[in-house]
Every structure is written in structure tokens, then in C-alpha cells.
Design an enzyme around this catalytic site. Structure first.
Site, PDB file in Angstrom:
ATOM      1  N   SER A  33       3.625  -2.430  10.306  1.00  0.00           N
ATOM      2  CA  SER A  33       5.071  -2.477  10.529  1.00  0.00           C
ATOM      3  C   SER A  33       5.708  -3.808  10.147  1.00  0.00           C
ATOM      4  CB  SER A  33       5.397  -2.105  11.987  1.00  0.00           C
ATOM      5  OG  SER A  33       5.018  -0.769  12.251  1.00  0.00           O
TER       6      SER A  33
ATOM      7  N   ASN B 212       0.869  -1.180   0.000  1.00  0.00           N
ATOM      8  CA  ASN B 212       0.000   0.000   0.000  1.00  0.00           C
ATOM      9  C   ASN B 212       0.904   1.228   0.000  1.00  0.00           C
ATOM     10  OD1 ASN B 212      -1.821   2.040   0.479  1.00  0.00           O
ATOM     11  ND2 ASN B 212      -2.269   1.435   2.609  1.00  0.00           N
ATOM     12  N   TRP B 213       0.973   1.888  -1.145  1.00  0.00           N
ATOM     13  CA  TRP B 213       1.880   3.052  -1.251  1.00  0.00           C
ATOM     14  C   TRP B 213       1.288   4.306  -0.624  1.00  0.00           C
ATOM     15  CZ3 TRP B 213       5.203   3.609  -6.332  1.00  0.00           C
ATOM     16  CH2 TRP B 213       6.098   2.528  -6.402  1.00  0.00           C
ATOM     17  N   LYS B 214       0.007   4.268  -0.277  1.00  0.00           N
ATOM     18  CA  LYS B 214      -0.663   5.436   0.314  1.00  0.00           C
ATOM     19  C   LYS B 214      -0.429   6.680  -0.564  1.00  0.00           C
ATOM     20  CE  LYS B 214       0.180   3.403   4.803  1.00  0.00           C
ATOM     21  NZ  LYS B 214       0.128   3.575   6.245  1.00  0.00           N
TER      22      LYS B 214
ATOM     23  N   GLU C 186      -6.826   4.583   7.892  1.00  0.00           N
ATOM     24  CA  GLU C 186      -6.615   6.002   7.539  1.00  0.00           C
ATOM     25  C   GLU C 186      -7.831   6.558   6.802  1.00  0.00           C
ATOM     26  OE1 GLU C 186      -2.800   5.448   5.648  1.00  0.00           O
ATOM     27  OE2 GLU C 186      -1.944   4.919   7.592  1.00  0.00           O
TER      28      GLU C 186
ATOM     29  N   HIS D  96      -9.334   0.960   4.974  1.00  0.00           N
ATOM     30  CA  HIS D  96      -8.075   1.179   5.689  1.00  0.00           C
ATOM     31  C   HIS D  96      -8.355   2.153   6.837  1.00  0.00           C
ATOM     32  CE1 HIS D  96      -3.978   2.409   6.592  1.00  0.00           C
ATOM     33  NE2 HIS D  96      -3.550   1.376   5.897  1.00  0.00           N
TER      34      HIS D  96
ATOM     35  N   GLY E  73       2.765   1.977  10.719  1.00  0.00           N
ATOM     36  CA  GLY E  73       3.756   3.042  10.573  1.00  0.00           C
ATOM     37  C   GLY E  73       4.493   3.399  11.848  1.00  0.00           C
TER      38      GLY E  73
ATOM     39  N   GLU F 298      -5.240  -5.133  10.621  1.00  0.00           N
ATOM     40  CA  GLU F 298      -4.218  -4.101  10.803  1.00  0.00           C
ATOM     41  C   GLU F 298      -4.481  -3.338  12.102  1.00  0.00           C
ATOM     42  OE1 GLU F 298      -2.241  -2.888   6.900  1.00  0.00           O
ATOM     43  OE2 GLU F 298      -3.972  -1.602   7.183  1.00  0.00           O
TER      44      GLU F 298
ATOM     45  N   GLY G  86       2.900  -1.264   4.222  1.00  0.00           N
ATOM     46  CA  GLY G  86       2.958   0.144   3.859  1.00  0.00           C
ATOM     47  C   GLY G  86       4.377   0.553   3.518  1.00  0.00           C
ATOM     48  N   GLY G  87       5.073   1.156   4.478  1.00  0.00           N
ATOM     49  CA  GLY G  87       6.403   1.729   4.255  1.00  0.00           C
ATOM     50  C   GLY G  87       7.380   0.802   3.554  1.00  0.00           C
TER      51      GLY G  87
HETATM   52  C1  PEP Z   1      -0.522   0.044   6.021  1.00  0.00           C
HETATM   53  O1  PEP Z   1      -0.513   1.176   5.596  1.00  0.00           O
HETATM   54  O2  PEP Z   1      -1.487  -0.658   5.742  1.00  0.00           O
HETATM   55  C2  PEP Z   1       0.593  -0.422   6.831  1.00  0.00           C
HETATM   56  C3  PEP Z   1       0.505  -1.591   7.370  1.00  0.00           C
HETATM   57  O3  PEP Z   1       1.672   0.438   6.956  1.00  0.00           O
HETATM   58  P1  PEP Z   1       3.125   0.057   7.571  1.00  0.00           P
HETATM   59  O4  PEP Z   1       3.541  -1.238   6.952  1.00  0.00           O
HETATM   60  O5  PEP Z   1       3.991   1.201   7.151  1.00  0.00           O
HETATM   61  O6  PEP Z   1       2.946  -0.055   9.041  1.00  0.00           O
END
Ligand code: PEP
Length: 249
Positions: A209, A9-11, A95, A93, A169, A163, A230-231
Site C-alpha cells: 500500500s 509490480n503490475w501483477k 501471492e 511474492h 492491496g 511486504e 503494486g496498485g
Molecule cells: C505488491 O503487490 O507487491 C504490493 C505491494 O501491492 P500494493 O502496492 O497494491 O499493496
């Protein structure tokens, strides 16, 4: 059998220059058996889909509108994502739930639209830190699951992602026991609602994470069928290690 999926997920990250990461990733996917997905910002979706067209890399949107078309400035329909090359869409999500006030009911409507456009919906569920501290995690997850997922799903058109909000993050990851407890709970609820066959075949991802350093341990947990990342999905060098860890699990 569930399908294994490594989803990125590049957000709101990435411009044209970052497509070089996708090029590098594509060069390293030879022999990978697991399903691989990147959900870039909508501005990159079409180009990334074209780049990935002859590979195992699938692309997806990060949300969609529940409606088909019309006077909804700034929004994108499931059909538009499909037209840009997407085969998946992330829905619910945390967010989106927090920043845009999306409710489980909204997410269910979006999931219906996604299914109608032949997209696979990756429906996200997760508790806040306060909810975990109050020992409400399973109630929250059960409620989100019941509310966000339509009745008429098939196992090949639905992926559930657990999640925990406090792990996204932050570099903080639940214990393997905590992940296991929630994933077993989700599996049991899916079987109760959709029956032994469908319920057992829906993939359940863990997200929050996930890094190359912890991926193998997380993928060894029963009922973890992959990750929503994500990251660590932004850099091919990190994401490929997570994909390889899933492949080996
Ligand atoms: C996400 O955005 O769904 C996520 C899990 O981010 P990260 O891996 O950066 O915690």
C-alpha cells in the site's frame, strides 16, 4: 552504499492499451537518479523492454521457473525472461507463496536460476496478520530470509523486499516504527550472513500500500532503500510521484 529502487509490480494487470502509461512514465523520467523497474505480465514484457531500451526504466518478470527448459507447460525460465529484455525478476511474492504453494526452498532454487541468467532477484518476505498478532514477525522474516536466498549472491544481483501480507492491496500500512524494526532486522541478518560489505550494500525495499501520499514518510525510515509498488505503479501519474519521493529522500 545501497542503490535506491522504485519497483512496480503490475501483477495480472495490463494489456497493450496500458503501455500508454509506460510512454507517459518515460516522458517524466528525465533527471531521475534512482533505479526504476516495472515487472509487467509476461505478455507485455518484450514490448515494454523495447519501449524502455533507451531509458533508465528496467523491466522484470514476476516469477520464473527454476529449470532451464523442458516439458513444463505454461512456465517460463529465467533465460526466457532475459531474452525478452528483463534484467530483474520478482521471486517469492506472497501471492505466489499462497496461490501456488511456493516454499522458501522453491524460491531459493528460482533465485539460483535467476542469478545464473544474470537477472537481479527481488526476493519478497512478509508475515501474515495472524503471525504479526502472535508476535512472530521477526521469526517468520528470519526463516524466509534464511531459506529463500542462495549463499552465493552478490549485492548487485539481490534485492530484498519486505511486504507484510496484510498491507498488500489493503490500504493498511504498518507504522514507521514497525517498518523500521523489520528493515533493521533484515539488514542485520544480511550482514551476519554475507558480511559487512555485501550485507550493507543489498537494497531492502518496503512493499504494501505504498502511495504518493505516504511514500516520503516511508522513504525517510533508515534501511528503506525503495519500494515494491503494486496498485500505484499501474498509473504513471501515481508512480512518478513515488519515484520522485524516493529520488528526494
Ligand atoms: C505488491 O503487490 O507487491 C504490493 C505491494 O501491492 P500494493 O502496492 O497494491 O499493496
Amino acid at each position: 552504499m545501497t542503490r535506491k529502487l522504485a519497483a512496480g509490480n503490475w501483477k495480472m494487470n495490463g494489456t497493450s492499451a496500458d503501455l500508454a502509461e509506460v510512454e507517459t512514465l518515460l516522458q517524466n523520467l528525465g533527471g531521475v537518479q534512482t533505479d526504476v523497474l516495472i515487472c509487467p505480465p509476461a505478455t507485455l514484457l518484450h514490448r515494454m523492454s523495447e519501449m524502455a531500451s533507451d531509458s533508465i526504466l528496467a523491466t522484470g518478470g514476476q516469477t520464473c521457473d527454476a529449470k532451464l527448459s523442458g516439458a513444463h507447460t505454461g512456465d517460463l525460465s529465467a533465460e526466457m525472461l532475459k531474452d525478452a529484455g528483463a534484467t530483474y525478476v520478482i521471486l517469492g511474492h506472497s501471492e505466489r507463496r499462497d496461490d501456488h504453494g511456493e516454499t522458501s526452498e522453491d524460491i531459493r532454487e528460482k533465485a539460483r536460476a535467476a542469478l545464473a541468467s544474470d537477472l537481479t532477484a527481488v526476493v519478497c518476505l512478509g508475515e501474515s496478520e495472524a503471525q504479526r498478532d502472535a508476535e512472530n514477525t521477526l521469526d517468520i522474516i528470519g526463516g524466509q530470509l534464511a531459506g529463500s536466498i542462495p549463499d552465493d549472491v552478490t549485492a548487485d544481483r539481490l534485492v530484498v523486499a519486505y511486504e507484510p501480507i496484510w498491507a498488500i492491496g489493503t490500504g493498511r500500512v504498518p507504522t514507521l516504527e514497525q517498518i523500521s524494526e523489520v528493515h533493521d532486522f533484515i539488514r542485520a541478518r544480511l550482514i551476519r550472513r554475507f558480511g559487512e560489505t555485501t550485507g550493507a550494500q543489498i537494497s531492502i525495499l518496503y512493499g504494501g500500500s505504498v502511495k504518493p501520499t505516504n511514500a516520503s514518510d516511508i522513504f525517510a525510515v533508515p534501511n528503506v532503500d525503495g519500494a515494491l509498488v503494486g496498485g500505484a505503479s499501474l498509473k504513471a501519474a501515481d508512480f512518478i510521484q513515488i519515484i520522485n519521493a524516493l529520488d528526494a529522500a
